[in-house]
Scaffold this active site. Structure first.
Site, PDB file in Angstrom:
ATOM      1  N   ASN A   1       3.346   6.183 -14.683  1.00  0.00           N
ATOM      2  CA  ASN A   1       3.197   6.264 -13.224  1.00  0.00           C
ATOM      3  C   ASN A   1       2.654   7.635 -12.863  1.00  0.00           C
ATOM      4  O   ASN A   1       2.865   8.604 -13.584  1.00  0.00           O
ATOM      5  CB  ASN A   1       4.570   6.069 -12.572  1.00  0.00           C
ATOM      6  CG  ASN A   1       4.518   6.129 -11.057  1.00  0.00           C
ATOM      7  OD1 ASN A   1       3.600   5.557 -10.445  1.00  0.00           O
ATOM      8  ND2 ASN A   1       5.468   6.807 -10.429  1.00  0.00           N
TER       9      ASN A   1
ATOM     10  N   MET B   1       4.300   0.471  -5.269  1.00  0.00           N
ATOM     11  CA  MET B   1       5.421   0.993  -4.501  1.00  0.00           C
ATOM     12  C   MET B   1       6.715   0.190  -4.659  1.00  0.00           C
ATOM     13  O   MET B   1       7.500   0.081  -3.733  1.00  0.00           O
ATOM     14  CB  MET B   1       5.021   1.128  -3.022  1.00  0.00           C
ATOM     15  CG  MET B   1       3.809   2.030  -2.812  1.00  0.00           C
ATOM     16  SD  MET B   1       3.898   3.604  -3.729  1.00  0.00           S
ATOM     17  CE  MET B   1       4.542   4.666  -2.454  1.00  0.00           C
ATOM     18  N   ARG B   2       6.934  -0.352  -5.845  1.00  0.00           N
ATOM     19  CA  ARG B   2       8.199  -1.041  -6.128  1.00  0.00           C
ATOM     20  C   ARG B   2       8.764  -0.529  -7.441  1.00  0.00           C
ATOM     21  O   ARG B   2       8.003  -0.208  -8.360  1.00  0.00           O
ATOM     22  CB  ARG B   2       7.977  -2.549  -6.253  1.00  0.00           C
ATOM     23  CG  ARG B   2       7.714  -3.221  -4.926  1.00  0.00           C
ATOM     24  CD  ARG B   2       7.310  -4.652  -5.140  1.00  0.00           C
ATOM     25  NE  ARG B   2       6.773  -5.199  -3.915  1.00  0.00           N
ATOM     26  CZ  ARG B   2       7.498  -5.821  -2.987  1.00  0.00           C
ATOM     27  NH1 ARG B   2       8.776  -6.009  -3.175  1.00  0.00           N
ATOM     28  NH2 ARG B   2       6.930  -6.261  -1.877  1.00  0.00           N
TER      29      ARG B   2
ATOM     30  N   GLY C   1      -5.887   2.426  -3.701  1.00  0.00           N
ATOM     31  CA  GLY C   1      -6.478   2.305  -5.028  1.00  0.00           C
ATOM     32  C   GLY C   1      -7.406   3.434  -5.451  1.00  0.00           C
ATOM     33  O   GLY C   1      -8.220   3.252  -6.364  1.00  0.00           O
ATOM     34  N   SER C   2      -7.249   4.632  -4.861  1.00  0.00           N
ATOM     35  CA  SER C   2      -8.172   5.702  -5.256  1.00  0.00           C
ATOM     36  C   SER C   2      -7.933   6.150  -6.701  1.00  0.00           C
ATOM     37  O   SER C   2      -8.875   6.527  -7.402  1.00  0.00           O
ATOM     38  CB  SER C   2      -8.080   6.890  -4.291  1.00  0.00           C
ATOM     39  OG  SER C   2      -6.839   7.534  -4.413  1.00  0.00           O
ATOM     40  N   ASN C   3      -6.684   6.093  -7.175  1.00  0.00           N
ATOM     41  CA  ASN C   3      -6.441   6.427  -8.592  1.00  0.00           C
ATOM     42  C   ASN C   3      -7.034   5.371  -9.507  1.00  0.00           C
ATOM     43  O   ASN C   3      -7.589   5.692 -10.561  1.00  0.00           O
ATOM     44  CB  ASN C   3      -4.940   6.585  -8.851  1.00  0.00           C
ATOM     45  CG  ASN C   3      -4.439   7.955  -8.447  1.00  0.00           C
ATOM     46  OD1 ASN C   3      -4.702   8.943  -9.129  1.00  0.00           O
ATOM     47  ND2 ASN C   3      -3.755   8.030  -7.322  1.00  0.00           N
TER      48      ASN C   3
ATOM     49  N   HIS D   1       2.795  10.374  -9.602  1.00  0.00           N
ATOM     50  CA  HIS D   1       3.580  10.648  -8.395  1.00  0.00           C
ATOM     51  C   HIS D   1       3.107  11.973  -7.788  1.00  0.00           C
ATOM     52  O   HIS D   1       2.892  12.947  -8.520  1.00  0.00           O
ATOM     53  CB  HIS D   1       5.071  10.708  -8.744  1.00  0.00           C
ATOM     54  CG  HIS D   1       5.917  10.942  -7.541  1.00  0.00           C
ATOM     55  ND1 HIS D   1       6.161   9.969  -6.594  1.00  0.00           N
ATOM     56  CD2 HIS D   1       6.559  12.058  -7.108  1.00  0.00           C
ATOM     57  CE1 HIS D   1       6.911  10.468  -5.636  1.00  0.00           C
ATOM     58  NE2 HIS D   1       7.171  11.735  -5.920  1.00  0.00           N
TER      59      HIS D   1
HETATM   60  C1  GAR Z   1      -0.819   8.378  -4.867  1.00  0.00           C
HETATM   61  O1  GAR Z   1      -0.786   9.617  -4.232  1.00  0.00           O
HETATM   62  C2  GAR Z   1       0.323   8.235  -5.848  1.00  0.00           C
HETATM   63  O2  GAR Z   1       0.662   9.438  -6.453  1.00  0.00           O
HETATM   64  C3  GAR Z   1       1.431   7.744  -4.934  1.00  0.00           C
HETATM   65  O3  GAR Z   1       0.797   6.809  -4.106  1.00  0.00           O
HETATM   66  C4  GAR Z   1      -0.551   7.231  -3.884  1.00  0.00           C
HETATM   67  C5  GAR Z   1      -1.450   6.052  -4.143  1.00  0.00           C
HETATM   68  O4  GAR Z   1      -2.767   6.353  -3.816  1.00  0.00           O
HETATM   69  N1  GAR Z   1       2.481   7.159  -5.685  1.00  0.00           N
HETATM   70  C6  GAR Z   1       3.768   7.316  -5.371  1.00  0.00           C
HETATM   71  O5  GAR Z   1       4.157   7.910  -4.399  1.00  0.00           O
HETATM   72  C7  GAR Z   1       4.737   6.679  -6.370  1.00  0.00           C
HETATM   73  N2  GAR Z   1       6.056   7.004  -6.015  1.00  0.00           N
HETATM   74  P1  GAR Z   1      -3.977   5.438  -4.308  1.00  0.00           P
HETATM   75  O6  GAR Z   1      -3.623   4.001  -3.916  1.00  0.00           O
HETATM   76  O7  GAR Z   1      -5.142   5.936  -3.518  1.00  0.00           O
HETATM   77  O8  GAR Z   1      -4.120   5.616  -5.784  1.00  0.00           O
END
Ligand code: GAR
Length: 197
Positions: free
Chosen positions: A111, A94-95, A14-16, A113
């Site tokens: 999203n 992730m789905r 959940g850092s984003n 990525h």
């Molecule tokens: C992030 O790096 C995001 O870009 C990636 O998962 C991570 C989640 O980090 N998403 C994907 O790969 C989507 N295909 P977070 O939980 O710390 O935000």
């Protein structure tokens, strides 16, 4: 100005989500986080939502590993509608999403990525870039469609790959870029939305 209501979906740390909630708190992002939802019961993203006092919930994804069961997806749509969400923000969710939710929120699901799409969709995109011998990678914000990490691009940020980068050091630098890019893109969408209202 009516604030755009965000529904944030995530499966992991959940850092984003934290970067988005912090940007709202400091006033650099003029949106309102209405709900944070996760398909993982003990995902740290739900803890972050509680820290920021944002309504949050776990929703059971059903028996599939990479997508939601149709009734689970219908339930998710209802939760987002109940929370009066305008824009669905995937933050490490992730789905892959299917038609019920895509039809319920047309061009209203985005999203982030960790690669310069269309290069390296899928899992651990930073490792894919490293293994391919790239010298530059980055992150992408895009509209979501039925394919994995696919859909119209909204914005990208480049991140150089350094000679002694490990997978971990590279992902950490990409995440710094993500935490700047995602709130800025959402703010831009809020402003555009305000102009057409
Ligand atoms: C992030 O790096 C995001 O870009 C990636 O998962 C991570 C989640 O980090 N998403 C994907 O790969 C989507 N295909 P977070 O939980 O710390 O935000």
């Amino acid at each position: 100005m009516k604030r755009l209501g965000l529904g944030i979906l995530g499966s992991g740390k959940g850092s984003n989500c934290r970067a988005i909630l912090e940007s709202i708190r400091t006033g650099t992002l003029s949106a309102e986080a209405r709900v944070v939802l996760s398909d993982v019961l003990d995902a740290p993203i739900l803890e972050i939502a509680r820290e920021f006092a944002i309504p949050n919930a776990y929703f059971p994804p059903g028996q599939f590993r990479t997508r939601l069961e149709p009734n689970a997806e219908a339930e998710l749509v209802q939760m987002l509608r109940d929370a009066e969400v305008d824009l669905v923000v995937l933050a490490g969710f992730m789905r892959v999403l299917k038609s019920p939710i895509l039809e319920a929120f047309p061009r209203r699901i985005i999203n982030i990525h960790p690669s310069l799409l269309p290069k390296f969709p899928g899992l651990e995109a930073w490792k894919q870039a490293l293994d391919a011998g790239e010298t530059v990678t980055g992150c992408t914000v895009h509209y979501v469609d039925e394919k994995i990490d696919h859909g119209d691009l909204i914005a990208q940020r480049e991140v150089p790959i350094l000679p002694n980068d490990s997978a971990e050091s590279l992902h950490a630098r990409i995440q710094i870029a993500e935490h700047e890019l995602y709130p800025a893109v959402i703010e831009k969408l809020c402003r555009e939305n305000d102009r057409v209202r």
